[in-house]
Design a protein around this motif. Structure first.
Motif, short mmCIF file in Angstrom:
data_model
loop_
_atom_site.label_atom_id
_atom_site.label_comp_id
_atom_site.label_asym_id
_atom_site.label_seq_id
_atom_site.Cartn_x
_atom_site.Cartn_y
_atom_site.Cartn_z
N THR A 229 47.14 38.56 44.36
CA THR A 229 47.31 38.02 46.16
C THR A 229 45.83 39.00 46.11
N PHE A 230 45.87 40.07 45.77
CA PHE A 230 44.74 40.83 45.19
C PHE A 230 43.41 39.99 45.32
N THR A 234 41.04 38.60 47.61
CA THR A 234 39.31 39.73 47.31
C THR A 234 38.15 37.95 46.95
N SER A 355 43.16 43.15 50.91
CA SER A 355 41.90 41.64 50.39
C SER A 355 40.83 41.51 51.26
N GLY A 359 36.60 42.32 50.16
CA GLY A 359 35.87 41.26 50.27
C GLY A 359 34.62 41.39 50.93
#
Length: 400
Positions: A229-230, A234, A355, A359
């Motif tokens: 997920t990260f 991100t 994230s 990002g």
């Protein structure tokens, strides 16, 4: 009872009206749509906000970074701090706060007050999303819980893929302040709906901070899912936060950017439904496909001079991939820790929002110090890193 207790909370009483329960579900969905649209709204408005408030586009990206970081912290913090408070009251306060914060942004005369308002939005997003994830079981009969949960999480997905394009179009037509005011009004409407349609929901289980590291240690598949997920989220927001400046640099008219983001949104809805149909039993191929699509789309947009038609095709591909992200990773997380759903959801919300923040921050650094297209290259590279992580995590088992 703690979040690690494998016994689920009691289902909604059978005597409760399914119609009243579904109205409450829709009120929660409207609330989470308003909150997530608020968090991501600046993506399509960085250029006009930066120009009006005299800050660079990279600095304006802090409007996404700040609420993301705050939401990452507030997700478990609000869940723990309000452990003994009626869930209807907590959700109503949080969505009312986001409505007021957006209205304050609409009338702000400088960038600092906007960032203060964005901080408050972060508190609301983290707390509301964490609590809303498991609320369906308390609102509708047990046979409707799966569909009701999907509807509530659909508010997150719809905000990601349609809320931002719609806000961008409104900003193009009436100015960025009108877009913030409209989302603020939407938050207040959601507040009224929650108060009128949602019953009292007393808390039934508490979450302690000590539960979180224990759950991470004992669920390898959860750790892998959070790491994936990260990287993917991100990577997406490193690029997507600055998609409007990228399109403007390619010579696309400002009023066309809202239309192109709407193309992204429509494709995202299609990606959401496609992933919902395909992810069951196949989470790893789904994540692999998402990483491949996001990397391909960002690379194409960075490497080619795009006109409206070409940009629309690339954004449609990108939207198709990102639309699959929330349902795919939420499915992975819940399947990875079925005995600790509330705690796992809290961690997922934290990582997702962290994230978003990182990002936007990384993309802003690339835009200010390298080139606008640098945000696209960096985002694609991060998404691609999910592939070796999937290979390294083959030993973990996830059943959905």
């Amino acid at each position: 009872m703690t979040a690690t207790d494998p016994s689920p909370p009691a289902p909604a009483p059978t005597g409760r009206s399914p119609v009243r329960g579904w109205l409450a579900v829709l009120a929660v969905t409207l609330g989470i749509f308003a909150l997530m649209t608020s968090e991501l709204l600046p993506v399509g408005l960085l250029t006009p906000v930066g120009s009006d408030l005299d800050v660079s586009e990279g600095t304006a990206g802090l409007m996404v970074t700040v609420p993301g970081l705050v939401a990452a912290v507030s997700a478990p913090l609000v869940t723990v701090a309000t452990g003994r408070v009626d869930r209807r009251l907590v959700l109503a306060v949080l969505v009312g706060l986001v409505g007021a914060a957006n209205l304050a942004s609409a009338f702000a005369t400088g960038f600092a007050p906007v960032l203060v308002a964005r901080f408050l939005i972060g508190v609301s997003v983290g707390g509301f999303w964490s609590l809303a994830g498991g609320i369906a079981l308390r609102l509708v009969p047990e046979r409707h819980v799966g569909r009701a949960t999907a509807v509530i999480f659909g508010g997150v997905e719809t905000a990601s893929v349609l809320g931002v394009p719609a806000g961008t179009l409104l900003g193009d037509l009436g100015g960025w302040r009108a877009a913030f005011a409209a989302v603020g009004a939407l938050g207040l409407v959601a507040l009224v709906c929650l108060v009128l349609l949602m019953p009292r929901v007393p808390p039934e289980r508490t979450l302690a901070f000590a539960d979180l590291p224990r759950i991470l240690r004992s669920h390898a598949a959860l750790r892998v899912g959070l790491a994936l997920t990260f990287l993917v989220v991100t990577g997406h927001f490193t690029a997507y936060t600055f998609v409007r400046p990228v399109l403007l640099d390619d010579g696309i008219a400002p009023r066309m950017t809202g239309v192109l983001l709407l193309v992204f949104g429509v494709a995202g809805v299609c990606g959401n439904f496609l992933a919902g149909a395909l992810v069951a039993g196949r989470p790893r191929p789904a994540v692999l496909g998402i990483a491949a699509v996001l990397t391909t789309a960002t690379t194409l947009l960075a490497a080619t001079d795009t006109g409206p038609v070409t940009a629309g095709a690339v954004l449609a591909l990108w939207g198709l991939g990102y639309g699959a992200v929330p349902v795919t990773f939420q499915t992975w997380i819940l399947a990875a820790a079925p005995d600790a759903v509330e705690a796992a959801s809290s961690l997922y919300v934290s990582v997702f929002n962290l994230s978003i923040a990182l990002g936007a921050l990384l993309g802003g650094l690339a835009v200010d110090h390298v080139a606008t297209a640098g945000a696209l290259w960096a985002g694609g590279a991060l998404a691609l890193l999910a592939v070796p992580l999937l290979r390294a995590g083959r030993g973990t088992r996830v059943r959905v």
